[in-house]
Design an enzyme around this catalytic site. Sequence first.
Site, mmCIF file in Angstrom:
data_model
loop_
_atom_site.group_PDB
_atom_site.id
_atom_site.type_symbol
_atom_site.label_atom_id
_atom_site.label_comp_id
_atom_site.label_asym_id
_atom_site.label_seq_id
_atom_site.Cartn_x
_atom_site.Cartn_y
_atom_site.Cartn_z
ATOM 1 N N CYS A 2 0.838 -1.187 0.000
ATOM 2 C CA CYS A 2 0.000 0.000 0.000
ATOM 3 C C CYS A 2 0.880 1.245 0.000
ATOM 4 O O CYS A 2 1.869 1.321 0.722
ATOM 5 C CB CYS A 2 -0.954 0.070 1.175
ATOM 6 S SG CYS A 2 -2.093 -1.303 1.260
ATOM 7 N N ARG A 30 4.034 0.023 -4.758
ATOM 8 C CA ARG A 30 3.799 -0.553 -3.429
ATOM 9 C C ARG A 30 2.512 -1.376 -3.372
ATOM 10 O O ARG A 30 2.252 -2.050 -2.364
ATOM 11 C CB ARG A 30 3.736 0.556 -2.380
ATOM 12 C CG ARG A 30 5.009 1.382 -2.292
ATOM 13 C CD ARG A 30 4.903 2.399 -1.196
ATOM 14 N NE ARG A 30 4.921 1.770 0.104
ATOM 15 C CZ ARG A 30 6.004 1.641 0.862
ATOM 16 N NH1 ARG A 30 7.154 2.112 0.462
ATOM 17 N NH2 ARG A 30 5.930 1.040 2.027
ATOM 18 N N TRP A 78 -2.674 -2.840 -1.776
ATOM 19 C CA TRP A 78 -2.391 -4.262 -1.938
ATOM 20 C C TRP A 78 -3.347 -4.949 -0.976
ATOM 21 O O TRP A 78 -3.229 -4.801 0.238
ATOM 22 C CB TRP A 78 -0.937 -4.562 -1.592
ATOM 23 C CG TRP A 78 -0.543 -5.980 -1.905
ATOM 24 C CD1 TRP A 78 -0.125 -6.470 -3.094
ATOM 25 C CD2 TRP A 78 -0.529 -7.089 -0.991
ATOM 26 N NE1 TRP A 78 0.153 -7.814 -2.984
ATOM 27 C CE2 TRP A 78 -0.088 -8.225 -1.700
ATOM 28 C CE3 TRP A 78 -0.857 -7.237 0.365
ATOM 29 C CZ2 TRP A 78 0.038 -9.474 -1.119
ATOM 30 C CZ3 TRP A 78 -0.730 -8.480 0.940
ATOM 31 C CH2 TRP A 78 -0.291 -9.595 0.196
ATOM 32 N N ASN A 105 -2.317 1.530 5.728
ATOM 33 C CA ASN A 105 -1.410 0.479 5.266
ATOM 34 C C ASN A 105 -1.158 -0.430 6.466
ATOM 35 O O ASN A 105 -0.825 0.071 7.546
ATOM 36 C CB ASN A 105 -0.092 1.111 4.780
ATOM 37 C CG ASN A 105 0.966 0.069 4.452
ATOM 38 O OD1 ASN A 105 0.642 -1.084 4.167
ATOM 39 N ND2 ASN A 105 2.217 0.471 4.496
ATOM 40 N N GLY A 106 -1.291 -1.735 6.291
ATOM 41 C CA GLY A 106 -1.046 -2.658 7.409
ATOM 42 C C GLY A 106 -2.276 -3.497 7.696
ATOM 43 O O GLY A 106 -3.183 -3.611 6.865
ATOM 44 N N GLU A 488 18.201 -17.063 -7.475
ATOM 45 C CA GLU A 488 17.769 -15.704 -7.810
ATOM 46 C C GLU A 488 17.282 -15.652 -9.261
ATOM 47 O O GLU A 488 16.272 -15.011 -9.568
ATOM 48 C CB GLU A 488 18.916 -14.720 -7.554
ATOM 49 C CG GLU A 488 18.686 -13.298 -8.034
ATOM 50 C CD GLU A 488 17.514 -12.569 -7.386
ATOM 51 O OE1 GLU A 488 16.882 -13.129 -6.471
ATOM 52 O OE2 GLU A 488 17.204 -11.456 -7.826
ATOM 53 N N LYS A 492 13.482 -14.531 -10.336
ATOM 54 C CA LYS A 492 13.190 -13.462 -11.301
ATOM 55 C C LYS A 492 12.194 -13.962 -12.349
ATOM 56 O O LYS A 492 11.268 -13.270 -12.712
ATOM 57 C CB LYS A 492 14.458 -12.969 -12.010
ATOM 58 C CG LYS A 492 15.433 -12.155 -11.181
ATOM 59 C CD LYS A 492 15.001 -10.744 -10.836
ATOM 60 C CE LYS A 492 14.226 -10.673 -9.560
ATOM 61 N NZ LYS A 492 14.901 -10.541 -8.332
ATOM 62 N N GLU A 495 8.579 -14.538 -10.838
ATOM 63 C CA GLU A 495 7.793 -13.344 -10.514
ATOM 64 C C GLU A 495 7.495 -12.492 -11.737
ATOM 65 O O GLU A 495 6.486 -11.801 -11.773
ATOM 66 C CB GLU A 495 8.447 -12.523 -9.393
ATOM 67 C CG GLU A 495 9.728 -11.832 -9.701
ATOM 68 C CD GLU A 495 10.246 -10.987 -8.516
ATOM 69 O OE1 GLU A 495 11.470 -10.879 -8.411
ATOM 70 O OE2 GLU A 495 9.454 -10.444 -7.734
ATOM 71 N N HIS A 511 20.433 -36.338 -6.948
ATOM 72 C CA HIS A 511 19.655 -36.858 -5.806
ATOM 73 C C HIS A 511 18.149 -36.702 -6.037
ATOM 74 O O HIS A 511 17.373 -36.811 -5.088
ATOM 75 C CB HIS A 511 20.095 -36.148 -4.529
ATOM 76 C CG HIS A 511 21.549 -36.340 -4.224
ATOM 77 N ND1 HIS A 511 22.054 -37.540 -3.761
ATOM 78 C CD2 HIS A 511 22.607 -35.517 -4.376
ATOM 79 C CE1 HIS A 511 23.368 -37.427 -3.611
ATOM 80 N NE2 HIS A 511 23.730 -36.205 -3.982
ATOM 81 N N LYS A 614 5.942 -4.020 -3.873
ATOM 82 C CA LYS A 614 7.372 -3.816 -3.697
ATOM 83 C C LYS A 614 7.827 -4.057 -2.268
ATOM 84 O O LYS A 614 8.804 -4.744 -2.021
ATOM 85 C CB LYS A 614 7.739 -2.402 -4.145
ATOM 86 C CG LYS A 614 9.223 -2.084 -4.052
ATOM 87 C CD LYS A 614 10.019 -2.911 -5.031
ATOM 88 C CE LYS A 614 11.516 -2.632 -4.988
ATOM 89 N NZ LYS A 614 12.264 -3.682 -5.676
HETATM 90 C C1 AGP Z 1 12.491 -9.885 -5.444
HETATM 91 O O1 AGP Z 1 12.505 -9.549 -6.754
HETATM 92 C C2 AGP Z 1 11.356 -9.462 -4.633
HETATM 93 N N1 AGP Z 1 10.710 -8.308 -4.999
HETATM 94 C C3 AGP Z 1 11.407 -9.829 -3.159
HETATM 95 O O2 AGP Z 1 11.844 -11.142 -3.058
HETATM 96 C C4 AGP Z 1 12.199 -8.931 -2.197
HETATM 97 O O3 AGP Z 1 13.565 -9.055 -2.422
HETATM 98 C C5 AGP Z 1 11.830 -9.317 -0.751
HETATM 99 O O4 AGP Z 1 10.450 -9.123 -0.560
HETATM 100 C C6 AGP Z 1 12.604 -8.549 0.293
HETATM 101 O O5 AGP Z 1 12.377 -7.185 0.197
HETATM 102 P P1 AGP Z 1 13.286 -6.155 0.973
HETATM 103 O O6 AGP Z 1 14.662 -6.260 0.405
HETATM 104 O O7 AGP Z 1 12.676 -4.804 0.724
HETATM 105 O O8 AGP Z 1 13.255 -6.534 2.429
#
Ligand code: AGP
Length: 619
Positions: A2, A30, A78, A105-106, A488, A492, A495, A511, A614
């Site tokens: 949010c 956000r 969100w 937000n929250g 990683e 990527k 997502e 394994h 985000k």
């Molecule tokens: C990765 O592309 C994500 N957006 C996500 O995994 C992110 O790295 C994670 O939520 C942690 O966020 P932060 O670094 O703001 O704590």
Amino acid sequence: MCGIVGYVGTTNDGTALDVVMEGLARLEYRGYDSAGVALLDGDHVETRKKSGKLANLTAELEARPLPASTTGIGHTRWATHGGPTDQNAHPHRGGKDGKLALIHNGIIENFHALKQGLLADGVEFASETDTEVVAHLVAAAYEQHRDLTTAMRAVVADLEGAFTLLAIHADQPDVVVGARRNSPLVVGLGENANYLGSDVAAFIGHTRHALELAQDQIVTITPEGATVVNFDGTPAEGKAYEVTWDAAAAEKGGYATFMEKEINDQPHAVRDTLLGRTDPEGRLILDELRISEEQLRNVDRITIVACGTAAYAGMTAKYAIEHWTRIPVEVSLAHEFRYCDPIVNERTLVVSISQSGETMDTLMAVKHARELGALTISICNTHGSTIPRESDAVLYTHAGPEIAVASTKAFLAQITASYVLGLYLAQLRGGSFADDAQSVMKELAGVPAKIETLLAQMGRVKEIAKFMADTRSVLFLGRHVGYPVAMEGALKLKELAYIHAEGFAAGELKHGPIALIEPGQPVFVVVPSPTSEHGLHGKVVSNIQEIRARGARTLVIAEEGDEAVEPFADEVIRVPATSPLLAPLLTVVPLQVFALWLSTAKGLDVDQPRNLAKSVTVE
Ligand code: AGP
């Protein structure tokens, strides 16, 4: 999660609607399930809200314009409580006359009990949200106190959970009141105009003077200034600071997407994160840590807590820090940390890694670590955010604002900062690697130029991505520091392109996961430098042969001049040579570029992938 904007000022600074909508556009990363605004208009409040992206709200405002105003709030959502509908979009109105508008937000954890009380009093609800409960409570408190700050203070005392709240009331013009607990809120100080935002991006187009708030504080902004009180009513002061970047840094700068821009920003992110951390002799100086050398020398265990990409940065750092310091390092997903009965004491250094500094899971892990007596250091990219505030010390990454939901430049900056920390610890403790710290720092300083070279040769990766637009599954393999890079790369792709992707330690393949290999299965392999110890390179080359023999299509990321991979690779993607521990700063780049262009080829929204936000400010 949010985005929240508040504004009060004079029409000289543009109307409240312009300022709030500009802030929402910058904060949309956000959360993008719905958006809404509320403005004060004479003796009443006007709201417009719409489910879906901000563009829907813009269209609604064109169809049903709002009057000019000097006071307003805005929200991008969100969804948590209640689906992403127009009704559940914020702002929510409170009171029978609807004179109060509130955004949030929250999560209000005790909203159900509070709602029962309001229902018993005959209050009617227009949404399924926890937020509307608070709107009605603040409106009722306003009737009693006739002052919005006092009303907010009366209500937050009864709220459980994490929240940032902003409210305006028609009977109190030129005032926006905000409250925060475990959720972000910063103040922007302008001339005859003041601002509130989930982060400074909300008002960066208007001012770089900001005020950091502590936990459990209420801020009241008017055109003349900002007043802060604690939840218990005692006066407080925010901590003033200057934002070090400007509005241009939060724009696309000619790229089609923020992600593409941020991938190309990576040389700067690494370079700026290294800046000012060595003396003229090349010795590391980290005065900013505010933890005594004695305490750091005493550390006998390190636990890294982080989530998602930041956790992969932590996994990468584990290899390097253990190698340089011989201190055991454990990496714990922040949301699991509290529940595994962690072995932590005053000789444990808990390092949190977070781009936003607001990730609730990571924040709660840091709080828990402090309760257990650990020393806590935050590696963070966002000045004024909560996690550094709640830690004993902070080592800032200087990646600049990261807007795309998929993290790229923050990852490289996090690895860089955690390496700096590891080398500093090695230097402090003496021992065999203390002398190497300077030479590693020198090599790190050369990495940005290597990233630039690499970025200039990504054309083939872009072509491969386009060609693979219909691919249903991609696997990623790596060993040692290549293993977190593989994970990683898979993250990527999940997502951004919504396809099945998995990262494995290459040695684990036999394994079980090798059963996934069938003819044509694309597999990225992150090959370690031929200079790696313990025959690592040769083992990964064997792994490539094993999957190739079973029909896999091998996409091999290997160092310039590594000819051993050629016979077994369907594609070789070259990266500049570097020492093995620094390689992740290069090998991850083609994987980021691949995910970007595969997502683009599928016509997806690269910067705002579905279901995500985000900064994840709920647990
Ligand atoms: C990765 O592309 C994500 N957006 C996500 O995994 C992110 O790295 C994670 O939520 C942690 O966020 P932060 O670094 O703001 O704590």
